[in-house]
Design a protein around this motif. Structure first.
Motif, short mmCIF file in Angstrom:
data_model
loop_
_atom_site.label_atom_id
_atom_site.label_comp_id
_atom_site.label_asym_id
_atom_site.label_seq_id
_atom_site.Cartn_x
_atom_site.Cartn_y
_atom_site.Cartn_z
N ARG A 38 -42.75 10.18 -1.84
CA ARG A 38 -42.16 10.06 -0.51
C ARG A 38 -42.53 11.28 0.31
O ARG A 38 -42.80 12.36 -0.24
N GLN A 39 -42.53 11.08 1.62
CA GLN A 39 -42.85 12.17 2.53
C GLN A 39 -41.94 12.12 3.74
O GLN A 39 -41.95 11.14 4.50
N ARG A 45 -45.64 15.69 0.64
CA ARG A 45 -45.37 14.47 -0.10
C ARG A 45 -44.89 14.87 -1.50
O ARG A 45 -45.52 15.69 -2.16
N ARG A 104 -49.89 14.71 -6.72
CA ARG A 104 -50.68 13.77 -5.90
C ARG A 104 -52.07 13.58 -6.47
O ARG A 104 -52.63 12.47 -6.40
#
Length: 120
Positions: A38-39, A45, A104
């Motif tokens: 989520r960001q 993020r 990420r």
């Protein structure tokens, strides 16, 4: 080519629940792990949860463990994120991605995201 499409976001009051879905294209869905990130505006993020190919192993971010649960249905090519006891600070764009891990860089294909807004 892997395509991931998130859905299920929306506006919810604090304390409420939402279930996000991540639908994948292709016949190889059951061969790869999937994660949620989520960001929030102005923030990096961050990792939320991940689930392996069979659904037998999961990872959850410590801050969300117990409130968020990841699951998958390989027959439907879909991964879910069940979110409960939502807080205003959970407001963010939620993304699903192919991969395994908490960074990420562990993920390659990403969806376009779905907005979750939690009102106080």
């Amino acid at each position: 080519q892997v395509q991931l499409v998130e859905s299920g976001g929306g506006l919810v009051q604090a304390g409420g629940s939402l279930r996000l879905s991540c639908a994948a294209s292709g016949r190889t869905f059951s061969r790869y792990a999937v994660g949620w990130f989520r960001q929030a505006p102005g923030k990096e993020r961050e990792f939320v949860a991940a689930i392996d190919q069979s659904g037998g192993n999961t990872l959850h971010a410590g801050t969300m463990k117990g409130r968020f649960t990841i699951s998958r249905d390989n027959a439907k090519n879909t991964v879910y994120l069940q979110m409960s006891s939502l807080k205003p600070e959970d407001t963010a764009v939620y993304y699903c991605a192919r991969g395994w891990g908490t960074s990420r860089g562990d993920y390659d294909y990403w969806g376009q995201g779905t907005q979750v807004t939690v009102s106080s």
